[in-house]
Design an enzyme around this catalytic site. Structure first.
Site, mmCIF file in Angstrom:
data_model
loop_
_atom_site.group_PDB
_atom_site.id
_atom_site.type_symbol
_atom_site.label_atom_id
_atom_site.label_comp_id
_atom_site.label_asym_id
_atom_site.label_seq_id
_atom_site.Cartn_x
_atom_site.Cartn_y
_atom_site.Cartn_z
ATOM 1 N N GLU A 104 0.845 -1.209 0.000
ATOM 2 C CA GLU A 104 0.000 0.000 0.000
ATOM 3 C C GLU A 104 0.866 1.239 0.000
ATOM 4 O OE1 GLU A 104 -2.922 0.063 3.107
ATOM 5 O OE2 GLU A 104 -3.916 -1.728 2.372
ATOM 6 N N HIS A 109 -12.490 9.363 5.841
ATOM 7 C CA HIS A 109 -12.186 7.943 6.051
ATOM 8 C C HIS A 109 -11.729 7.626 7.469
ATOM 9 C CE1 HIS A 109 -10.900 3.958 4.855
ATOM 10 N NE2 HIS A 109 -9.634 4.192 5.188
ATOM 11 N N HIS A 148 -9.860 9.219 2.274
ATOM 12 C CA HIS A 148 -9.329 8.130 1.437
ATOM 13 C C HIS A 148 -9.468 8.581 -0.010
ATOM 14 C CE1 HIS A 148 -8.636 4.268 -0.424
ATOM 15 N NE2 HIS A 148 -8.293 3.780 0.750
ATOM 16 N N ARG A 150 -2.197 9.202 8.865
ATOM 17 C CA ARG A 150 -2.037 7.767 9.143
ATOM 18 C C ARG A 150 -1.554 7.010 7.917
ATOM 19 N NH1 ARG A 150 -5.632 3.115 8.495
ATOM 20 N NH2 ARG A 150 -6.842 4.549 7.234
ATOM 21 N N ARG A 183 -1.535 9.138 1.526
ATOM 22 C CA ARG A 183 -2.916 9.494 1.168
ATOM 23 C C ARG A 183 -3.203 10.970 1.074
ATOM 24 N NH1 ARG A 183 -6.079 5.054 4.569
ATOM 25 N NH2 ARG A 183 -5.214 3.394 3.285
HETATM 26 P P1 FAD Z 1 -14.988 0.409 14.862
HETATM 27 O O1 FAD Z 1 -14.580 -0.812 14.170
HETATM 28 O O2 FAD Z 1 -15.525 1.502 14.017
HETATM 29 O O3 FAD Z 1 -16.087 -0.026 15.930
HETATM 30 C C1 FAD Z 1 -16.843 0.930 16.628
HETATM 31 C C2 FAD Z 1 -17.866 0.223 17.485
HETATM 32 O O4 FAD Z 1 -18.424 1.140 18.401
HETATM 33 C C3 FAD Z 1 -19.042 -0.359 16.724
HETATM 34 O O5 FAD Z 1 -19.330 -1.622 17.286
HETATM 35 C C4 FAD Z 1 -20.196 0.587 17.018
HETATM 36 O O6 FAD Z 1 -21.446 -0.037 16.993
HETATM 37 C C5 FAD Z 1 -19.823 1.003 18.434
HETATM 38 N N1 FAD Z 1 -20.374 2.282 18.891
HETATM 39 C C6 FAD Z 1 -20.100 3.523 18.422
HETATM 40 N N2 FAD Z 1 -20.764 4.441 19.129
HETATM 41 C C7 FAD Z 1 -21.475 3.777 20.083
HETATM 42 C C8 FAD Z 1 -22.361 4.170 21.113
HETATM 43 N N3 FAD Z 1 -22.692 5.451 21.329
HETATM 44 N N4 FAD Z 1 -22.907 3.224 21.909
HETATM 45 C C9 FAD Z 1 -22.613 1.911 21.706
HETATM 46 N N5 FAD Z 1 -21.785 1.479 20.725
HETATM 47 C C10 FAD Z 1 -21.222 2.401 19.935
HETATM 48 N N6 FAD Z 1 -7.647 0.251 8.647
HETATM 49 C C11 FAD Z 1 -6.626 -0.606 8.421
HETATM 50 O O7 FAD Z 1 -5.696 -0.685 9.230
HETATM 51 N N7 FAD Z 1 -6.632 -1.391 7.305
HETATM 52 C C12 FAD Z 1 -7.623 -1.365 6.381
HETATM 53 O O8 FAD Z 1 -7.595 -2.099 5.406
HETATM 54 C C13 FAD Z 1 -8.695 -0.456 6.592
HETATM 55 N N8 FAD Z 1 -9.692 -0.370 5.679
HETATM 56 C C14 FAD Z 1 -10.754 0.438 5.972
HETATM 57 C C15 FAD Z 1 -11.828 0.453 5.080
HETATM 58 C C16 FAD Z 1 -12.945 1.211 5.365
HETATM 59 C C17 FAD Z 1 -14.093 1.248 4.395
HETATM 60 C C18 FAD Z 1 -12.981 1.983 6.557
HETATM 61 C C19 FAD Z 1 -14.179 2.818 6.883
HETATM 62 C C20 FAD Z 1 -11.906 1.979 7.429
HETATM 63 C C21 FAD Z 1 -10.794 1.215 7.144
HETATM 64 N N9 FAD Z 1 -9.700 1.181 8.007
HETATM 65 C C22 FAD Z 1 -8.672 0.333 7.759
HETATM 66 C C23 FAD Z 1 -9.751 1.851 9.301
HETATM 67 C C24 FAD Z 1 -10.084 0.811 10.384
HETATM 68 O O9 FAD Z 1 -11.018 -0.096 9.859
HETATM 69 C C25 FAD Z 1 -10.631 1.449 11.643
HETATM 70 O O10 FAD Z 1 -9.819 2.491 12.063
HETATM 71 C C26 FAD Z 1 -10.712 0.425 12.775
HETATM 72 O O11 FAD Z 1 -11.398 -0.714 12.323
HETATM 73 C C27 FAD Z 1 -11.397 1.051 13.961
HETATM 74 O O12 FAD Z 1 -11.675 0.061 14.897
HETATM 75 P P2 FAD Z 1 -12.425 0.461 16.231
HETATM 76 O O13 FAD Z 1 -12.608 -0.794 16.987
HETATM 77 O O14 FAD Z 1 -11.713 1.570 16.871
HETATM 78 O O15 FAD Z 1 -13.837 1.044 15.751
HETATM 79 C C1 SIN Z 2 -7.645 0.466 1.961
HETATM 80 O O1 SIN Z 2 -7.824 -0.735 1.829
HETATM 81 O O2 SIN Z 2 -7.308 1.212 1.045
HETATM 82 C C2 SIN Z 2 -7.861 1.067 3.309
HETATM 83 C C3 SIN Z 2 -6.684 0.834 4.123
HETATM 84 C C4 SIN Z 2 -6.701 1.719 5.342
HETATM 85 O O3 SIN Z 2 -7.520 2.611 5.461
HETATM 86 O O4 SIN Z 2 -5.840 1.511 6.180
#
Ligand code: FAD
Ligand code: SIN
Length: 528
Positions: free
Chosen positions: A111, A344, A236, A379, A283
């Site tokens: 990437e 993103h 993104h 990031r 990015r």
């Molecule tokens: P999340 O996975 O967003 O989970 C949040 C949780 O909190 C959910 O369960 C939600 O229901 C809960 N929640 C929120 N507010 C409340 C509330 N008020 N009450 C109760 N529950 C609540 N990162 C990478 O490293 N590699 C990748 O390939 C990548 N691809 C991505 C692709 C996309 C489309 C997106 C959007 C992001 C991507 N990212 C990637 C970023 C990464 O996915 C996120 O930063 C990471 O998954 C965040 O994890 P988290 O557990 O902090 O939050």
């Molecule tokens: C992607 O697959 O391009 C997302 C990766 C990331 O947000 O870390």
């Protein structure tokens, strides 16, 4: 109604679930998620998880790439700790049945900004694979209770509800008020962990799920916690541009396999912006290049050309992207994919250490909602699943003591509905949602000016007043509470952007085109 647990985890994505599974089984753990698991940005992740698993790669290489992307603002100690724990995270995940491609040192993806193929993945469905397995594993554990459709509204600080529990001048978190159906339940816990993810829904176009409304950041901010560097919102570069399929990401890994960015006439343009790294530049550079081309040609999208790859290759390696774009009639092996940058990732967040600990005793913040200093001003792709997972592990491992008797015996008052009435006209909330997201998209996007930022703040201040009035007079609903949180986060983003008088990483302010030699953090607290 009051419910008690040892550890309350709000959020069921990578950070929350990894933490829950690593907590010793003698503790009662409750996971709340406002929507059904598997969920969150974690579920949507495509590219993968960055970690050093090959002997030809090294922690120092990964650190250097992270620092370079972070534009000199990465906290080196934090980054070294998180990156060094990557291999351990990979092996812990493997123990839970999550073995990613590249985990054994070969076959990792490439990437932007990475100098090595170290992005471990499961086709382009990495997030789905990880979150389904984590959720299944959690459901098997007898000490873990998962409550879905449970919306955390506010934290419960001792300074407001139990003065006797204040410790040495520091506030203490006692749990959270949570909306379940039409009731607000008081959850009391020894430790509360916010793992609520980012706030992409602040913007009109986002790669995030509808649930990414910055709830945890807003809750912590209201409780008096410092929030850092929120001006660094990552866009993104490549989300699908199509009216029927908004918020659909086209993974950067496709550019890692040679896909190019082209304009309407098929001309490649990255050579004008970063002739060395081209489409694999960090990015911020790629997103700004696309934005600049769109403005130059007066169009609302550009294209990603992957036609050098065969149908077999695309379907075999990128099934999610291929079926997604085919569902709107695009054959990516035959024609370029229309793309637009979209909000993103929230680089800033609640100030927290790598184990999630914060200024407030009994409150941890982990994953995307936290700001550890790992990402600096931008990031590096695939570093967030790494950070979320490592923080989950470190947070869980830091719980050693039993729940103190005074917390076990604690009682706090129930949520008071006062004279609140049901919302009669949902147009009020819907309209405010739409205007907030338009203001942010039009005035607080990839390239900023002081004039636009000031105008945005004025409009958001008016909105905030209305939203606050609704909060105190209407019965709580998820939409209205999310709008309140989004408004809080949007105002923090704008105020932070106005404070940073330079261009660095994701913050591109046309009125201050220089980059400062002194690296400072932007910190906001509720009464500042
Ligand atoms: P999340 O996975 O967003 O989970 C949040 C949780 O909190 C959910 O369960 C939600 O229901 C809960 N929640 C929120 N507010 C409340 C509330 N008020 N009450 C109760 N529950 C609540 N990162 C990478 O490293 N590699 C990748 O390939 C990548 N691809 C991505 C692709 C996309 C489309 C997106 C959007 C992001 C991507 N990212 C990637 C970023 C990464 O996915 C996120 O930063 C990471 O998954 C965040 O994890 P988290 O557990 O902090 O939050
Ligand atoms: C992607 O697959 O391009 C997302 C990766 C990331 O947000 O870390």
């Amino acid at each position: 109604m009051t419910r008690k647990t040892d550890i309350l985890i709000i959020g069921g994505g990578m950070a929350g679930l990894t933490c829950a599974l690593e907590i010793p089984e003698r503790y009662a753990v409750t996971i709340l998620s406002k929507i059904e698991l598997p969920t969150g940005s974690t579920f949507l992740a495509q590219g993968g998880l960055a970690a050093v698993t090959s002997e030809d790669d090294s922690i120092e290489n990964h650190l250097r790439d992270t620092q370079k992307a972070g534009a000199g603002m990465v906290d080196e100690t934090v980054a070294r700790e998180i990156i060094s724990m990557g291999p351990e995270l990979v092996s812990v995940l493997s123990g839970w049945g999550i073995t990613l491609e590249g985990a054994n040192g070969d076959g990792g993806g490439m990437e932007g900004g990475h100098s090595f193929r170290r992005v471990l993945h499961y086709f382009d469905q990495t997030g789905r694979f990880i979150s389904e397995h984590l959720a299944d594993e959690c459901r098997k554990r007898t000490n873990i209770t998962i409550i879905e459709d449970a919306f955390a509204i506010n934290l419960i600080p001792a300074s407001r509800e139990a003065l006797s529990l204040l410790q040495k001048g520091s506030d203490r978190c006692l749990g959270a008020y949570v909306l379940i159906g039409e009731d607000v339940v008081t959850f009391l816990a020894r430790e509360t962990v916010l793992a609520t993810g980012g706030a992409g829904k602040t913007y009109r176009y986002t790669s995030n799920q509808d649930s990414s409304t910055g709830d945890g950041i807003a809750m912590a901010f209201r409780a008096g916690l410092p929030v850092r560097n929120m001006e660094f919102y990552q866009f993104h570069p490549t989300c699908l541009y199509h009216p029927d399929k908004r918020n659909f990401l086209i993974t950067e890994a496709l550019r890692g396999e040679g896909a190019t960015l082209v304009n309407e006439s098929g001309k490649r343009f990255m050579e004008y912006y970063d002739s060395q790294r081209m489409e694999l530049a960090p990015r911020d550079i790629v997103a700004r290049a696309i934005d600049s081309e769109m403005k130059h040609y007066g169009t609302d999208h550009m294209y990603l050309d992957a036609t050098h790859l065969s149908r077999d290759f695309l379907e075999g390696h990128f099934p999610e992207v291929t079926s997604g774009v085919m569902s709107v009639g695009i054959e990516p092996w035959n024609e370029p994919i229309p793309i637009v940058p979209a909000a993103h990732y929230c680089v800033g967040g609640v100030v927290a250490a790598t184990d999630g600990s914060t200024e407030m005793i009994g409150l941890r913040v982990i994953g995307e909602a936290a700001s550890t200093g790992f990402h600096g001003a931008n990031r590096l792709g695939s570093n967030s699943l790494l950070e979320a997972g490592v923080m989950g592990l470190l947070c869980a491992r830091s719980f050693r003591e039993d729940t103190p008797a005074e917390i076990k015996a604690l009682q706090v008052r129930d949520w008071s509905f006062g004279r609140a009435e049901p919302l009669e006209e949902s147009v009020l909330v819907d309209h405010s949602w739409a205007s907030l997201r338009s203001v942010m998209w039009d005035y607080v996007g990839i390239v900023k000016t002081d004039k636009r930022l000031r105008r945005a703040l004025k409009l958001l201040d008016v909105l905030a007043e209305e939203v606050e009035e609704d909060y105190w007079t209407l019965l709580p609903t998820v939409e209205q509470l999310e709008l309140r949180n989004l408004t809080t986060v949007a105002r923090i983003i704008v105020r932070s952007a106005l404070k940073r008088r330079e261009c660095v990483g994701l913050h591109y302010l046309m009125d201050c085109p220089h980059t400062s030699h002194i690296k400072t953090d932007t910190i906001l607290k509720i009464n500042m």
